[in-house]
Motif scaffolding. Structure first.
Motif, short mmCIF file in Angstrom:
data_model
loop_
_atom_site.label_atom_id
_atom_site.label_comp_id
_atom_site.label_asym_id
_atom_site.label_seq_id
_atom_site.Cartn_x
_atom_site.Cartn_y
_atom_site.Cartn_z
N GLY A 83 0.79 -1.22 0.00
CA GLY A 83 0.00 0.00 0.00
C GLY A 83 0.82 1.27 0.00
O GLY A 83 0.27 2.36 -0.21
N ASP A 84 2.13 1.16 0.25
CA ASP A 84 3.00 2.34 0.15
C ASP A 84 3.08 2.83 -1.29
O ASP A 84 2.69 2.13 -2.24
N THR A 85 3.63 4.01 -1.47
CA THR A 85 3.93 4.53 -2.80
C THR A 85 5.38 5.00 -2.84
O THR A 85 5.94 5.40 -1.80
N ILE A 86 5.98 4.91 -4.01
CA ILE A 86 7.29 5.52 -4.25
C ILE A 86 7.01 6.82 -5.00
O ILE A 86 6.57 6.81 -6.15
N ASP A 87 7.23 7.94 -4.33
CA ASP A 87 6.93 9.25 -4.91
C ASP A 87 8.21 9.84 -5.49
O ASP A 87 9.24 9.92 -4.81
N LEU A 88 8.14 10.26 -6.75
CA LEU A 88 9.33 10.79 -7.41
C LEU A 88 8.94 11.87 -8.41
O LEU A 88 7.77 12.01 -8.78
N THR A 89 9.93 12.62 -8.84
CA THR A 89 9.77 13.66 -9.85
C THR A 89 10.67 13.34 -11.03
O THR A 89 11.87 13.10 -10.85
N LEU A 90 10.11 13.32 -12.23
CA LEU A 90 10.87 13.06 -13.45
C LEU A 90 10.95 14.33 -14.28
O LEU A 90 9.97 15.06 -14.42
N THR A 91 12.14 14.59 -14.81
CA THR A 91 12.36 15.73 -15.70
C THR A 91 12.97 15.22 -16.99
O THR A 91 13.99 14.53 -16.97
N THR A 92 12.34 15.52 -18.11
CA THR A 92 12.85 15.07 -19.40
C THR A 92 13.69 16.17 -20.03
O THR A 92 13.51 17.35 -19.77
N GLY A 93 14.65 15.76 -20.89
CA GLY A 93 15.52 16.71 -21.56
C GLY A 93 16.10 16.10 -22.81
O GLY A 93 15.77 14.96 -23.19
#
Length: 317
Positions: A232-242
């Motif tokens: 039930g946990d989540t892995i929270d992340l931010t992705l930036t494309t380039g």
């Protein structure tokens, strides 16, 4: 059943009934230098296999009386099921989306087969990110071994006691310039590895620790790791494309899932392992994950070829 294979092609199949004491016997089995045999039994809708019998044993002419097939009772209680490892791989596609491949190495710590409680009642339920499309599986499809749910899908596979079973799937998400993403953890995970290309796709997360770079299949990947995660946990992340990221061709998604899934598993294990046909493992055949790239690539090519043959039905489990 006793199934014979020549060059990974099924060439014979015979069936006998089990005796009251649980034994079985096949008479007048055809023998050839190219043929291997696999004995199996179906019990409570689950198939169990014995060890493969290779030609060298058959050609000796001696009766083979040591094949053992272990059977288990079934349960609908999935509390003993965990994932020893969770692997996630991100890659850009020509459609300006990001393909996400997720692989779970499962471990049934109980002493019974974990099976669905009924039709369309999954053993594992996975929630996909909002906007996920083009869902693909390593083995099967929705309506077959998988069922659609309100927020994702459910896995209908039974899981035998011990390790070795896998859940692997891929999907695509829109590739905005910068966006947040939450990955659902469908069961207890002992450790997680997340991978992105070194160039063109940047990842940030307070839950993941950077673990450096690693070459895999001609690419250089950034590795990020996590400790235990609860169901039930989540892995929270931010992705930036380039600019500068390698782009994959999703017209062959099945191959991508199979190939990258094997790559993810081997990176997570941390060493390359292969064995001879007769299961005699020489100590020098175990190589650490930092072995020379030529050796890594040759082993990877062989494993991917076997994986493709298995998915095509040309290689027994």
């Amino acid at each position: 059943d006793l199934v014979g294979y020549n060059g990974m092609q099924e060439v014979s199949r015979r069936s006998v009934d089990l005796q009251p004491d649980g034994s079985f016997r096949f008479e007048d089995v055809e023998v050839s230098p190219e043929r291997v045999y696999l004995a199996s039994v179906d019990y409570q809708d689950v198939t169990y296999n014995a060890d493969v019998v290779h030609p060298d044993r058959l050609l000796s002419g001696e009766e083979i009386d040591d094949l053992v097939i272990s059977l288990y009772e079934t349960t609908n209680d999935a509390s003993a099921l965990v994932a020893d490892r969770m692997h996630v791989f991100f890659e850009l596609t020509p459609n300006e989306t990001i393909q996400v491949v997720e692989l779970f190495i499962l471990n049934n710590r109980g002493n019974a087969v974990i099976a669905p409680a009924g039709p369309n009642q999954p053993v594992i339920t996975v929630n996909l990110p909002a906007g996920a499309t083009n869902l693909q599986f390593q083995d099967g499809s929705l309506g077959d071994k998988y069922v659609a749910t309100e927020n994702g899908f459910g896995d209908l596979h039974s899981v035998l006691p011990g390790t070795g079973a896998q859940l692997m799937f891929a999907y695509e998400i829109p590739a905005d310039r910068k966006f947040d993403l939450s990955l659902h953890v469908p069961l207890r995970v002992e450790s997680a590895v997340v991978m992105t290309p070194v160039s063109g796709l940047n990842l940030e997360s307070d839950q993941l620790a950077a673990a450096g770079e690693r070459p895999v299949e001609g690419m250089r990947l950034n590795l990020f790791t996590s400790g235990p995660l609860n169901q039930g946990d989540t892995i929270d992340l931010t992705l930036t494309t380039g600019a500068g990221a390698a782009v994959i061709d999703t017209s062959s998604t099945g191959v991508i899932i199979g190939g990258m899934g094997i790559a993810l598993a081997l990176v997570g294990v941390g060493f390359w392992f292969y064995r001879k046909r007769n299961d005699e493992v020489e100590e020098e055949e175990l190589e650490e994950a930092d072995a020379v790239d030529e050796t890594d690539e040759s082993i990877m090519d062989a494993i991917i070829a076997l994986d493709d043959q298995f998915r095509a039905g040309e290689l027994p489990e």
